[in-house]
Design an enzyme around this catalytic site. Structure first.
Site, PDB file in Angstrom:
ATOM      1  N   HIS A   1      -3.974  -9.763  -4.286  1.00  0.00           N
ATOM      2  CA  HIS A   1      -5.244  -9.498  -3.610  1.00  0.00           C
ATOM      3  C   HIS A   1      -6.352  -9.060  -4.563  1.00  0.00           C
ATOM      4  O   HIS A   1      -7.319  -8.443  -4.146  1.00  0.00           O
ATOM      5  CB  HIS A   1      -5.043  -8.454  -2.503  1.00  0.00           C
ATOM      6  CG  HIS A   1      -4.162  -8.944  -1.383  1.00  0.00           C
ATOM      7  ND1 HIS A   1      -3.648  -8.131  -0.407  1.00  0.00           N
ATOM      8  CD2 HIS A   1      -3.690 -10.196  -1.110  1.00  0.00           C
ATOM      9  CE1 HIS A   1      -2.916  -8.854   0.420  1.00  0.00           C
ATOM     10  NE2 HIS A   1      -2.911 -10.106   0.018  1.00  0.00           N
TER      11      HIS A   1
ATOM     12  N   ALA B   1       0.810  -1.221   0.000  1.00  0.00           N
ATOM     13  CA  ALA B   1       0.000   0.000   0.000  1.00  0.00           C
ATOM     14  C   ALA B   1       0.849   1.279   0.000  1.00  0.00           C
ATOM     15  O   ALA B   1       0.416   2.316  -0.498  1.00  0.00           O
ATOM     16  CB  ALA B   1      -0.926  -0.019   1.209  1.00  0.00           C
TER      17      ALA B   1
HETATM   18  P1  NAD Z   1       0.611  -1.660   5.014  1.00  0.00           P
HETATM   19  O1  NAD Z   1      -0.439  -0.592   5.117  1.00  0.00           O
HETATM   20  O2  NAD Z   1       0.605  -2.745   6.024  1.00  0.00           O
HETATM   21  O3  NAD Z   1       2.060  -0.990   5.035  1.00  0.00           O
HETATM   22  C1  NAD Z   1       2.380   0.076   4.203  1.00  0.00           C
HETATM   23  C2  NAD Z   1       3.833   0.471   4.497  1.00  0.00           C
HETATM   24  O4  NAD Z   1       4.204   1.455   3.549  1.00  0.00           O
HETATM   25  C3  NAD Z   1       4.026   1.069   5.897  1.00  0.00           C
HETATM   26  O5  NAD Z   1       5.074   0.373   6.540  1.00  0.00           O
HETATM   27  C4  NAD Z   1       4.403   2.533   5.611  1.00  0.00           C
HETATM   28  O6  NAD Z   1       5.447   2.994   6.463  1.00  0.00           O
HETATM   29  C5  NAD Z   1       4.921   2.471   4.202  1.00  0.00           C
HETATM   30  N1  NAD Z   1       4.676   3.701   3.412  1.00  0.00           N
HETATM   31  C6  NAD Z   1       3.573   4.475   3.398  1.00  0.00           C
HETATM   32  N2  NAD Z   1       3.707   5.455   2.480  1.00  0.00           N
HETATM   33  C7  NAD Z   1       4.930   5.296   1.915  1.00  0.00           C
HETATM   34  C8  NAD Z   1       5.631   5.984   0.908  1.00  0.00           C
HETATM   35  N3  NAD Z   1       5.118   7.048   0.281  1.00  0.00           N
HETATM   36  N4  NAD Z   1       6.863   5.532   0.568  1.00  0.00           N
HETATM   37  C9  NAD Z   1       7.414   4.459   1.192  1.00  0.00           C
HETATM   38  N5  NAD Z   1       6.783   3.765   2.159  1.00  0.00           N
HETATM   39  C10 NAD Z   1       5.544   4.174   2.515  1.00  0.00           C
HETATM   40  O7  NAD Z   1       0.522  -2.189   3.548  1.00  0.00           O
HETATM   41  P2  NAD Z   1       0.652  -3.645   2.999  1.00  0.00           P
HETATM   42  O8  NAD Z   1       1.857  -4.303   3.569  1.00  0.00           O
HETATM   43  O9  NAD Z   1       0.533  -3.516   1.532  1.00  0.00           O
HETATM   44  O10 NAD Z   1      -0.639  -4.378   3.560  1.00  0.00           O
HETATM   45  C11 NAD Z   1      -1.909  -3.755   3.404  1.00  0.00           C
HETATM   46  C12 NAD Z   1      -2.960  -4.612   2.740  1.00  0.00           C
HETATM   47  O11 NAD Z   1      -4.070  -3.771   2.457  1.00  0.00           O
HETATM   48  C13 NAD Z   1      -2.534  -5.132   1.417  1.00  0.00           C
HETATM   49  O12 NAD Z   1      -2.722  -6.483   1.495  1.00  0.00           O
HETATM   50  C14 NAD Z   1      -3.439  -4.510   0.346  1.00  0.00           C
HETATM   51  O13 NAD Z   1      -4.204  -5.494  -0.301  1.00  0.00           O
HETATM   52  C15 NAD Z   1      -4.423  -3.666   1.087  1.00  0.00           C
HETATM   53  N6  NAD Z   1      -4.370  -2.231   0.720  1.00  0.00           N
HETATM   54  C16 NAD Z   1      -4.238  -1.865  -0.591  1.00  0.00           C
HETATM   55  C17 NAD Z   1      -4.162  -0.515  -0.933  1.00  0.00           C
HETATM   56  C18 NAD Z   1      -4.025  -0.136  -2.393  1.00  0.00           C
HETATM   57  O14 NAD Z   1      -4.395  -0.907  -3.266  1.00  0.00           O
HETATM   58  N7  NAD Z   1      -3.472   1.040  -2.695  1.00  0.00           N
HETATM   59  C19 NAD Z   1      -4.208   0.464   0.050  1.00  0.00           C
HETATM   60  C20 NAD Z   1      -4.376   0.055   1.404  1.00  0.00           C
HETATM   61  C21 NAD Z   1      -4.440  -1.314   1.707  1.00  0.00           C
END
Ligand code: NAD
Ligand code: ZN
Length: 259
Positions: free
Chosen positions: A122, A24
């Site tokens: 996902h 994310a």
């Molecule tokens: P997570 O939310 O658990 O972790 C995101 C990580 O990214 C955090 O550690 C944070 O510090 C870091 N981060 C945030 N912004 C950043 C940036 N600009 N640059 C670098 N690092 C940054 O995300 P995850 O591990 O992907 O797990 C979340 C689950 O939720 C996934 O399985 C996904 O399916 C879903 N999800 C998807 C989206 C999307 O499609 N954009 C958004 C939110 C959640």
């Protein structure tokens, strides 16, 4: 001494079977909140409600989810655009430094920025599917029906429940996609993680698999993760500017790989 960016660019330049893995965090710079960061989705929503079982069993929950979707409060919103981080990864693919992207994201932004090989662990919020017959539509087609007054739209073929083509808690991951991601990881000589807290399985297993096979491991993430120790380079910074710098460095290193 060369910087982390230089080292990662060198690995990218040498890679034959590089892989990027995104979470994310790569999409927060496009305005989509992550799940576990300081402004994450789980700080504002009750995770326990968002299960597949609850979606199927509770029409009121489905109606609430469709309301959120048409109000732009879901991953189906169409007003978001890829950012510099997505573009940089598309450029790494074009340059041959990575074979593609394994992603946990459901926002479709990798494809929109030009990545052609994307393994979506996902699923995708760009499509809506019938849980009974499997028919699928582009998300806007169904959202229009909700706007027009259907608060719990059903499949026009079989009457089944409709749901975004994403994997919810309590739902199986697509086996073929997970298997291919595993193969890429086994095969990788360079493995780049971007914007994932690496707490969800099987996601957190892929870098471990790649490491065991001798890949160079790099992570670009705002915050530390529990797996930072296994990485050969760790950058705690924003994805967009960092990946852009890596691509610029790669261009300088290997001018014969045009981007
Ligand atoms: P997570 O939310 O658990 O972790 C995101 C990580 O990214 C955090 O550690 C944070 O510090 C870091 N981060 C945030 N912004 C950043 C940036 N600009 N640059 C670098 N690092 C940054 O995300 P995850 O591990 O992907 O797990 C979340 C689950 O939720 C996934 O399985 C996904 O399916 C879903 N999800 C998807 C989206 C999307 O499609 N954009 C958004 C939110 C959640
Ligand atoms: Zn159907």
């Amino acid at each position: 001494m060369s910087s982390a960016i230089d080292r990662i660019a060198e690995w990218a330049a040498q890679a034959q079977r590089g892989v990027a893995f995104t979470g994310a965090g790569i999409s927060t710079e496009s305005g989509i909140p992550d799940f576990r960061g300081p402004n994450g989705f789980w700080k504002r929503n009750d995770a326990a409600k968002f299960t597949f079982q609850n979606y199927v069993a509770d029409p009121e929950h489905r109606k609430e989810r469709w309301r959120q979707a048409v109000e732009g409060r879901s991953f189906m919103r169409s007003d978001v655009r890829p950012n510099a981080g997505h573009t940089a990864l598309a450029n790494l693919e074009r340059a041959g430094a990575i074979r593609g992207v394994i992603t946990q994201n459901i926002d479709g932004l990798h494809q929109e920025s030009g990545s052609t090989k994307v393994l979506e662990l996902h699923g995708t919020a760009k499509k809506i599917g019938c849980l009974d017959c499997g028919e699928r539509w582009p998300a806007p087609v169904i959202l229009e029906r909700v706007v027009a007054g259907e608060d719990d739209p059903r499949c026009t073929y079989c009457g089944g429940i409709l749901k975004s083509a994403t994997i919810s808690f309590g739902q199986q991951l697509p086996e073929d996609v997970v298997e291919e991601a595993h193969r890429w990881s086994l095969d990788a000589d360079f493995f780049l993680v971007v914007g994932s807290s690496l707490v969800v399985s099987p996601a957190n297993g892929f870098p471990i698999v790649a490491k065991r096979r001798g890949a160079k491991l790099a992570i670009v993430n705002r915050e530390p993760t529990d797996l930072d120790d296994i990485f050969d380079e760790v950058i705690h910074d924003d994805a967009g500017p960092t990946l852009t710098a890596i691509v610029e460095r790669l261009e300088a290193l290997s001018p014969r790989r045009p981007l």
